[in-house]
Write a protein that holds these residues in place. Sequence first.
Motif, PDB file in Angstrom:
ATOM      1  N   TYR A  87       0.047 -12.177   1.528  1.00 28.34           N
ATOM      2  CA  TYR A  87       0.968 -11.438   0.659  1.00 28.34           C
ATOM      3  C   TYR A  87       1.169 -10.064   1.266  1.00 28.34           C
ATOM      4  CZ  TYR A  87       2.838  -8.463  -2.933  1.00 28.34           C
ATOM      5  OH  TYR A  87       3.624  -7.550  -3.600  1.00 28.34           O
ATOM      6  N   PRO A  88       2.429  -9.590   1.324  1.00 29.98           N
ATOM      7  CA  PRO A  88       3.662 -10.237   0.895  1.00 29.98           C
ATOM      8  C   PRO A  88       4.229 -11.118   2.002  1.00 29.98           C
ATOM      9  CG  PRO A  88       4.160  -8.037   1.644  1.00 29.98           C
ATOM     10  CD  PRO A  88       2.663  -8.181   1.754  1.00 29.98           C
ATOM     11  N   TYR A  89       5.251 -11.896   1.654  1.00 27.62           N
ATOM     12  CA  TYR A  89       5.910 -12.731   2.646  1.00 27.62           C
ATOM     13  C   TYR A  89       6.593 -11.857   3.700  1.00 27.62           C
ATOM     14  CZ  TYR A  89       9.247 -15.810   4.898  1.00 27.62           C
ATOM     15  OH  TYR A  89       9.971 -16.486   5.843  1.00 27.62           O
ATOM     16  N   MET A  90       6.428 -12.241   4.963  1.00 29.38           N
ATOM     17  CA  MET A  90       7.124 -11.621   6.090  1.00 29.38           C
ATOM     18  C   MET A  90       7.669 -12.743   6.966  1.00 29.38           C
ATOM     19  SD  MET A  90       4.294  -8.668   6.976  1.00 29.38           S
ATOM     20  CE  MET A  90       3.528  -7.733   5.636  1.00 29.38           C
ATOM     21  N   GLU A 123       4.800  -4.407  -2.560  1.00 33.35           N
ATOM     22  CA  GLU A 123       4.628  -5.090  -1.274  1.00 33.35           C
ATOM     23  C   GLU A 123       3.959  -4.201  -0.222  1.00 33.35           C
ATOM     24  OE1 GLU A 123       8.361  -6.807  -0.093  1.00 33.35           O
ATOM     25  OE2 GLU A 123       8.153  -8.447  -1.530  1.00 33.35           O
ATOM     26  N   SER A 124       3.194  -3.214  -0.647  1.00 31.33           N
ATOM     27  CA  SER A 124       2.499  -2.356   0.307  1.00 31.33           C
ATOM     28  C   SER A 124       1.020  -2.686   0.421  1.00 31.33           C
ATOM     29  CB  SER A 124       2.643  -0.881  -0.099  1.00 31.33           C
ATOM     30  OG  SER A 124       1.956  -0.620  -1.313  1.00 31.33           O
ATOM     31  N   ALA A 223      -1.073   3.037  -0.105  1.00 35.48           N
ATOM     32  CA  ALA A 223      -1.810   1.886   0.419  1.00 35.48           C
ATOM     33  C   ALA A 223      -2.036   2.051   1.917  1.00 35.48           C
ATOM     34  CB  ALA A 223      -1.048   0.594   0.139  1.00 35.48           C
ATOM     35  N   LEU A 224      -3.240   1.662   2.366  1.00 38.52           N
ATOM     36  CA  LEU A 224      -3.618   1.838   3.771  1.00 38.52           C
ATOM     37  C   LEU A 224      -4.459   0.660   4.231  1.00 38.52           C
ATOM     38  CD1 LEU A 224      -4.885   5.476   3.306  1.00 38.52           C
ATOM     39  CD2 LEU A 224      -3.214   4.901   5.044  1.00 38.52           C
TER      40      LEU A 224
END
Length: 303
Positions: A87-90, A123-124, A223-224
Motif C-alpha cells: 500500500y498504496p498501489y503504484m 498515500e504517504s 511520513a518518513l
Amino acid sequence: MEESHDDATFAATVESFEAETKTVLVEDHGRHYTGWTTGDGIAVFQGNTFADKFGYVSGKEGNDAAFSLVEAATTSEHTFTANVALYPYMSDLECKEENEVFEISNVLFPSVQEYLENSFAEESFLMVALTSELKDRMLHFKNVSGALRLKVKAAEDIDTVYVNKIVLTGRNEELIAGKASVKISEGNDPIVVMEQNSAQTQITLNCPKVHLTDSTVTEFIIALPETRFDYGFKVSIYAEGIEEPYTRISTDKQRIKRSRILTMPSITFGEHVDQPDLPVGPQEGDYIDEYNENHRQGIKIGE
C-alpha cells in the motif's frame, strides 16, 4: 472477518495490538492506530513479477477490509509461491524473491505531501504484506513508514499566522524520499533500501493556509521511511500574515522508526526567528517533550 474464497478478492486485516494496516491516523483515548478508508488501493503480486491492482470494496472504515481486482498486470508465469502486497498501489512496481526474501523495487516515498488535519498525507504512509502461500487470501499488513509530528502555535496576541509549507531535511543529507526497494520476509520487519541515484534529501509538506493561534497547538505530521538522523534534522516553516514569515528549528541525533510517531516539543512561530535547538532525551533515540514525558523511540502506532 472471514477469509474470502473468491480468487479475485483479498481480505486485509490487522492483528490485535499489532502496528499494521495503516492508511490514515486515528487517536482514541490515547491509543494511536490507523485503518483503511474508502478509495484505498493496493498492489498485489500473486506469485508474479508484476502487481495487480486491487481496490477497497467493503468492510467498515477501520482495521478490516476486502479488496477486489481492479486491473490485472501483464501476465507472467509464477516466479514465487506467495502473495506480496504493497500500500498504496503504484503502477511500475516489480517484485523478486531470493532465499525467501521478497524485494519490491520502484517503491516511491513521496517527497511532497499534502497536509491532512491530525494525520499524515493520503498515500504517504507505506505498508507491506506477505502470505505463506498463494491460496492464502488474507493479507496482514505491516507498516513500512514512520512519522514525525510537529506541534506549532503562534506567538501571544498574533492571530494572523497561516502556514503555507514545511520543509524537512537531514543535517547529514540523509535520503528520506524518492525511489527505494522494500524487502520483506516471513516473521521479520520490512527493510527499506533507498536508491542512491534517485532518492531525495528533502520532504515538503504543503499546507492550505493552516491557521495558527496562540491558544491551541496545531499538529503537522510528516511520513518518513525508517531513518537514522545521526546529526539531527532541520525543519523550515513558511507562513504568511506575519512580518517574519519564516522560522527554522533543528535537532540533535534522532531516529524515525517504522510504526512510530516521533513527537517534538511545541514550536512558537513569531516569538523569535531563530528557535533554539530542540532537546533530546538522556538515551539515544529517547525523546522528552515539554511536559517531561519520555517518548522513548516515539509513540508506537497500534498501542
